[in-house]
Design a protein around this motif. Structure first.
Motif: not given
Length: 193
Positions: A83-104
């Motif tokens: 549960r903690a891992t999925w919370t982290f991963l979904h939060s990361l996805a929600a904060q992920y940029p609309e136009k991510p850099t190649r590095q991201q």
């Protein structure tokens, strides 16, 4: 903006806002009366521990009104870790940029690969490795990454005979954190610490 008194003050402020948002959504969903009080605050113990080296982080995120447990709760169980891992991963996805850099894009793919190799549950890590082989990371935009994360989570849920989450509601469940002055935005960098 003034410098925070505590180095983690911005993080706690963000967690406080996230907590309020989650509580508000749960109260609306469950039709409980809304409360604006956050369960998280910097405890008084934190301020007194600041002068003691190595103790500055003790009691930082203690729910208010809940007595401090002095007993050892035991190791984390697999379900709690999941549960903690999925919370982290979904939060990361929600904060992920609309136009991510190649590095991201590279970083997020590497993060998934690392999880599949180093996750503290070998059975889970091996299964996640198989899931990634069948479902390569899609991280061309925030929406794409959030939808991919939801899909992959549902693949895992199916294998565990758990309910499937409707991915069209992923933004309602895992929307962006509400942080002042873009403090929660992913910055990404080519440089390592």
């Amino acid at each position: 903006m003034s410098t925070p008194d505590h180095p983690l003050q911005l993080v706690f402020h963000a967690l406080d806002k996230l907590s309020n948002r989650i509580q508000s959504q749960l109260h609306q969903l469950l039709r409980f009366p809304d409360t604006t009080r956050s369960p998280f605050s910097l405890s008084a113990a934190t301020k007194s521990n600041q002068s003691v080296p190595g103790r500055a982080a003790s009691g930082l995120l203690r729910p208010t009104g809940v007595p401090k447990k002095e007993t050892f709760a035991g190791p984390v169980i697999k379900e709690e870790l999941g549960r903690a891992t999925w919370t982290f991963l979904h939060s990361l996805a929600a904060q992920y940029p609309e136009k991510p850099t190649r590095q991201q894009k590279k970083d997020v793919k590497e993060l998934m690969a690392i999880l599949s190799r180093m996750y503290p549950c070998k059975e889970c890590a091996d299964h996640f490795k198989e899931v990634l082989l069948s479902n390569p990371v899609q991280a061309g935009s925030q929406d794409e990454f959030s939808q991919w994360m939801c899909h992959v989570h549902n693949v895992v849920n199916r294998s565990l005979a758990k309910p499937i989450f409707p991915c069209e509601r992923v933004d309602a469940r895992w929307g962006k954190l509400d942080c002042e002055q873009h403090a929660c935005d992913l910055q990404g960098s080519d440089k390592f610490l």
